[in-house]
Design an enzyme around this catalytic site. Structure first.
Site, PDB file in Angstrom:
ATOM      1  N   ASP A   6      13.114  27.679 -19.025  1.00 40.55           N
ATOM      2  CA  ASP A   6      12.866  28.202 -20.370  1.00 40.55           C
ATOM      3  C   ASP A   6      13.310  27.225 -21.443  1.00 40.55           C
ATOM      4  OD1 ASP A   6      15.541  28.668 -19.663  1.00 40.55           O
ATOM      5  OD2 ASP A   6      15.698  30.465 -20.890  1.00 40.55           O
ATOM      6  N   ARG A  39      17.192  40.862 -15.203  1.00 36.88           N
ATOM      7  CA  ARG A  39      16.547  39.865 -14.340  1.00 36.88           C
ATOM      8  C   ARG A  39      16.320  40.458 -12.955  1.00 36.88           C
ATOM      9  NH1 ARG A  39      18.394  33.631 -14.710  1.00 36.88           N
ATOM     10  NH2 ARG A  39      18.637  34.370 -16.838  1.00 36.88           N
ATOM     11  N   ASP A  73      15.366  22.935 -18.124  1.00 36.79           N
ATOM     12  CA  ASP A  73      15.194  24.028 -17.174  1.00 36.79           C
ATOM     13  C   ASP A  73      13.949  24.831 -17.551  1.00 36.79           C
ATOM     14  OD1 ASP A  73      16.184  25.317 -19.426  1.00 36.79           O
ATOM     15  OD2 ASP A  73      17.596  26.570 -18.339  1.00 36.79           O
ATOM     16  N   SER A 102      14.359  31.988 -16.610  1.00 40.96           N
ATOM     17  CA  SER A 102      14.994  30.680 -16.693  1.00 40.96           C
ATOM     18  C   SER A 102      14.630  29.810 -15.490  1.00 40.96           C
ATOM     19  CB  SER A 102      16.507  30.841 -16.831  1.00 40.96           C
ATOM     20  OG  SER A 102      17.136  29.598 -17.050  1.00 40.96           O
ATOM     21  N   HIS A 103      15.612  29.496 -14.641  1.00 41.77           N
ATOM     22  CA  HIS A 103      15.392  28.584 -13.511  1.00 41.77           C
ATOM     23  C   HIS A 103      15.128  29.316 -12.197  1.00 41.77           C
ATOM     24  CE1 HIS A 103      19.697  29.598 -13.555  1.00 41.77           C
ATOM     25  NE2 HIS A 103      19.592  29.550 -12.239  1.00 41.77           N
ATOM     26  N   LYS A 122      15.870  38.173 -22.092  1.00 41.93           N
ATOM     27  CA  LYS A 122      17.047  37.809 -22.870  1.00 41.93           C
ATOM     28  C   LYS A 122      16.897  38.452 -24.242  1.00 41.93           C
ATOM     29  CE  LYS A 122      17.919  33.398 -20.531  1.00 41.93           C
ATOM     30  NZ  LYS A 122      18.075  31.920 -20.671  1.00 41.93           N
ATOM     31  N   ASP A 124      16.052  25.956 -22.524  1.00 43.92           N
ATOM     32  CA  ASP A 124      17.206  26.105 -23.411  1.00 43.92           C
ATOM     33  C   ASP A 124      18.367  25.210 -22.978  1.00 43.92           C
ATOM     34  OD1 ASP A 124      17.887  27.555 -21.125  1.00 43.92           O
ATOM     35  OD2 ASP A 124      18.724  29.255 -22.214  1.00 43.92           O
ATOM     36  N   ARG A 125      18.248  24.578 -21.800  1.00 44.82           N
ATOM     37  CA  ARG A 125      19.260  23.621 -21.348  1.00 44.82           C
ATOM     38  C   ARG A 125      18.611  22.260 -21.135  1.00 44.82           C
ATOM     39  NH1 ARG A 125      21.866  25.316 -16.051  1.00 44.82           N
ATOM     40  NH2 ARG A 125      19.821  26.214 -15.594  1.00 44.82           N
ATOM     41  N   HIS A 158      24.616  24.066 -21.553  1.00 38.17           N
ATOM     42  CA  HIS A 158      24.279  24.901 -22.712  1.00 38.17           C
ATOM     43  C   HIS A 158      25.023  24.334 -23.910  1.00 38.17           C
ATOM     44  CE1 HIS A 158      21.924  28.250 -21.092  1.00 38.17           C
ATOM     45  NE2 HIS A 158      22.709  28.245 -20.035  1.00 38.17           N
TER      46      HIS A 158
END
Length: 454
Positions: A245, A15, A243, A99-100, A109, A247-248, A331
């Site tokens: 991407d 990242r 978020d 992500s965020h 990832k 995933d949360r 998560h």
């Protein structure tokens, strides 16, 4: 470019800022290194809506093909959609997302076949070593028989698979506001919710990696404000925020009040245990609420406590054969989803639980929200070890108080506990405290902070 990989290769992913810290040329080297380290003959690659994501993703794919791997490109997707593809196709995968993080960031990832995580101890350090060597000495020539690049659509299959795991066809009609934050939830929610007895009120579904409305990080209360106002204004049954991407997921009740991720973990754990005949192990990290292990035991399951971090959760899921796992950061991990995290599946469980009874969400989750928590409080310190030692000295030997060192230092008594963990990347200590009531929590929190900041 001259890249400092120590700044962009993190514990669990890659990242950094594009193009300052990394670019498409470097992405190509990561693709080549990923194939060499995993030994993969084929991989799957996807990306989010950030402006830099398509180019980085394609460069990675070409780097992988140059080492002989056939690459399936699934294009725009959420991170859990990439995990779905990795599991369903049984291929190692790479997801391009930050992500965020703000728009100028991007990242990767990585996972092995079946969505198994790749972190520092499971291949990421080796990938970094190869890339650093190639940056210094030059990249290897492509193999004699490069791999192929092909496109594949997985969104509908992903949606159908999730719906097969949670039956919502018989629930009462619900009105749900979803804040996608201009992230990938705007892409995945419509097909997942299609045909279900749900009235969807979309917020910020336009895919825009510059995040024009608010950061796609619902862990920050400031980014939930719009959703909290919209839910009661619409007379909706609940609100869900994803978020960047997707995933949360974060949940707010019919009043616009946030629901603790620990309460969601407990609720989903009870449902997953019911699906498995009241048997199974449920993973929770050590700073989730005490409600979680209590509910797991009450429903016949076995709670297992782990360190904070998805690599620890996923490793313990695989080792123990756990049916579900949850973290305070929203998560949620499912055995039926290759032990990977998916906020969308957790959201479907919440909708099924709410729609399967007549009461409001606030009443439903009250049974899963039994304690008062401080939330995570960060303190900058000059010497992490010295402050942890000071806490140990202050509490060690107190009657009825126990200490353990699973992740930082946890101090616990019958009706309260707190944990202090050092940051791996900054001179910070992170405090989380919980107690039976507000007054006790405040007292314990302030006492611990006084020592930390002493």
């Amino acid at each position: 470019m001259t890249a400092d990989l120590s700044q962009i290769v993190k514990a669990y992913d890659v990242r950094g800022v594009v193009p300052d810290q990394w670019d498409e040329a470097l992405a190509g080297l990561f693709g080549a290194a990923f194939v060499e380290v995993t030994g993969a003959a084929a991989i799957v690659v996807g990306h989010d809506m950030r402006p830099s994501s398509p180019g980085l993703s394609r460069a990675f794919a070409r780097g992988a093909a140059d080492r002989g791997a056939d690459v399936t490109e699934i294009g725009l997707c959420s991170t859990d959609q990439l995990y779905y593809a990795s599991g369903a196709l049984d291929l190692p995968g790479a997801m391009f997302t930050a992500s965020h993080n703000p728009a100028r960031y991007n990242g990767i990832k990585l996972c092995r076949a079946g969505a198994a995580p790749v972190g520092q101890d499971t291949g990421l350090a080796q990938i970094r070593e190869r890339v650093e060597r190639w940056l210094a000495q030059g990249a290897p020539d492509p193999v004699d028989r490069p791999g192929t690049l092909s496109a594949r659509e997985t969104l509908e299959d992903y949606a159908a698979y999730l719906r097969s795991l949670v039956d919502l066809t018989a629930i009462r009609p619900l009105k749900v506001v979803v804040d996608a934050g201009n992230g990938m939830g705007g892409h995945t929610v419509p097909p997942v919710f299609a045909g279900l007895p749900l009235t969807l009120v979309p917020m910020y579904f336009e895919l825009d990696g510059t995040f024009p409305n608010h950061e796609a990080n619902p862990l920050d209360p400031a980014n939930l404000v719009d959703l909290q106002k919209r839910v009661p204004a619409e007379g909706a049954d609940l609100g869900i925020a994803f978020d960047g991407d997707a995933d949360r997921c974060f949940v707010v009740d019919e009043n616009g009040d946030p629901v603790s991720p620990s309460a969601i973990t407990a609720l989903v754990a009870a449902r997953e245990l019911a699906r498995n005949g009241g048997k199974g192990t449920v993973i929770h990290n050590l700073i989730t609420s005490r409600t979680v292990p209590e509910v797991v035991k009450e429903n016949g399951g076995t709670p297992a406590r782990t360190r904070v971090g998805h690599s620890f959760i996923k490793a313990e899921m695989a080792r123990s054969g756990a049916i579900f796992g949850g973290e305070h950061s929203a998560h949620y991990y499912f055995k039926d989803f290759w032990n990977a995290d998916t906020g969308m599946l957790a959201a479907l469980h919440v909708l099924a639980a709410l729609g399967g009874q007549e009461g409001p969400l606030s009443a439903l989750v009250a049974q899963y929200d039994r304690y008062t928590g401080s939330g995570e409080i960060n303190s900058t310190v000059a010497d992490q070890s010295a402050r942890l030692a000071a806490i140990r000295t202050a509490y060690e030997g107190r009657p009825g108080v126990t200490l353990d060192d699973l992740d930082g230092l946890t101090v616990a008594a019958a009706d309260w506990w707190f944990n202090v963990r050092p940051s791996n990347t900054e001179p910070l200590l992170r405090l989380n405290a919980e107690a039976k009531d507000e007054a006790t929590m405040t007292k314990i929190r302030d006492e611990a902070l006084a020592i930390i900041r002493g």
